[in-house]
Enzyme design. Sequence first.
Site, PDB file in Angstrom:
ATOM      1  CE  LYS A  80      20.498  40.868  24.466  1.00 58.70           C
ATOM      2  NZ  LYS A  80      20.419  40.002  25.642  1.00 58.70           N
ATOM      3  N   GLY A 180      26.002  19.768  26.277  1.00 60.39           N
ATOM      4  CA  GLY A 180      26.873  20.933  26.380  1.00 60.39           C
ATOM      5  C   GLY A 180      27.277  21.162  27.819  1.00 60.39           C
ATOM      6  CG  ASN A 183      32.393  28.598  32.081  1.00 60.28           C
ATOM      7  OD1 ASN A 183      33.199  27.682  32.207  1.00 60.28           O
ATOM      8  ND2 ASN A 183      32.713  29.749  31.519  1.00 60.28           N
ATOM      9  CB  ALA A 185      26.159  22.768  31.462  1.00 60.58           C
TER      10      ALA A 185
END
Length: 364
Positions: A80, A180, A183, A185
């Site tokens: 990362k 929530g 996009n 979900a």
Amino acid sequence: MEIFPYMEESDYEQLVFCQDKNSGLKAIIAIHDTTLGPALGGTRMWSYDSEADAIEDALRLARGMTYKNAAAGLNLGGGKAVIIGDPKKDKNPEMFRAFGRYIQSLNGRYITAEDVGTTVGDMDLIYMETDFVTGTSAEFGSSGNPSPVTGYGLYKGMKAAANEAFGSDSLEGKTVAVQGVGNVAYTLCEHLYAEGANLIVTDINKEAIKRAEDAFGAKAVAPDDIYSAECDIFAPCALGAAINDETIPQLKAKVIAGSANNQLKSDKHGELLHEKGIVYAPDYVINSGGVINVSDELNGYNKDRAMKKVDTIYDNLSKVFAISRRDNIPANIAADRMAEERIQSLKASRGQFLLNGHHTLSRR
């Protein structure tokens, strides 16, 4: 923080500090483990309170990517990167090109992607300096917006969790409470609605709720009421730590399967779910559709091939549940064990290879 003791504790391989005075770049690349392959993980841009916080975030996220990539069955390790700065006001093209040159200098040990605070446009700038980047614009061979693929993988994983809890993976007639409706979900809801599931939704964005009501006939509830909703499946798709001491006693669901990262406030909450007989789909396994999809770009993106790989989320979760039953451990611990077993198996085979007298040739 003492960096080397921290790295030694979880066996990190490398920490790289990147600085470019002209562009203002201050970045950290953390590589946790490359046993399975090059480290793949996104670049996050954030206004950290301190350099120590930025280092710790990079290290923590890199380790998470090792487990995510291993559990997804990818031949990739975990890494990362973080760029210190406000993504709304501190960005400039020179910054990302300079960062791309640092990535290139690692000769493929680390491959980056979009993350919080960075965009496809930022990845395009990095791509001008290195091939070791995914999630670029479509004209560069990218897979495009990852949300629909992540949502589809979430749907497949939910079916695996339903099979574990109810003895059938059919979601027809099941009630799913979605926390929530962003996009990812929303794509999940599309698949659930098509299969005949009933939807309960909540979101702090009223437009997102109305969109789900209009498209799927979803029932809307207040944010605090989603935990106690009468449902079969609870899908946390918003903030992390949604599963905690306060929310677990409210849950009516028999399954928890959502896209949010770090859903459990702590490992003890996975133990509590296990004790209550609630099937929990570990977040980094069920939400791995995005990383599976972008990883296919490394081979020249082929959508059909990528989607077939995303389908394996069902099988990966089934393996997690089998380990959970076999060892009588919570699913979150079972997922870690599955990832660790895959990494250790390869380490052991490499060790045996060397013991048998085989050696790699140095390149000159």
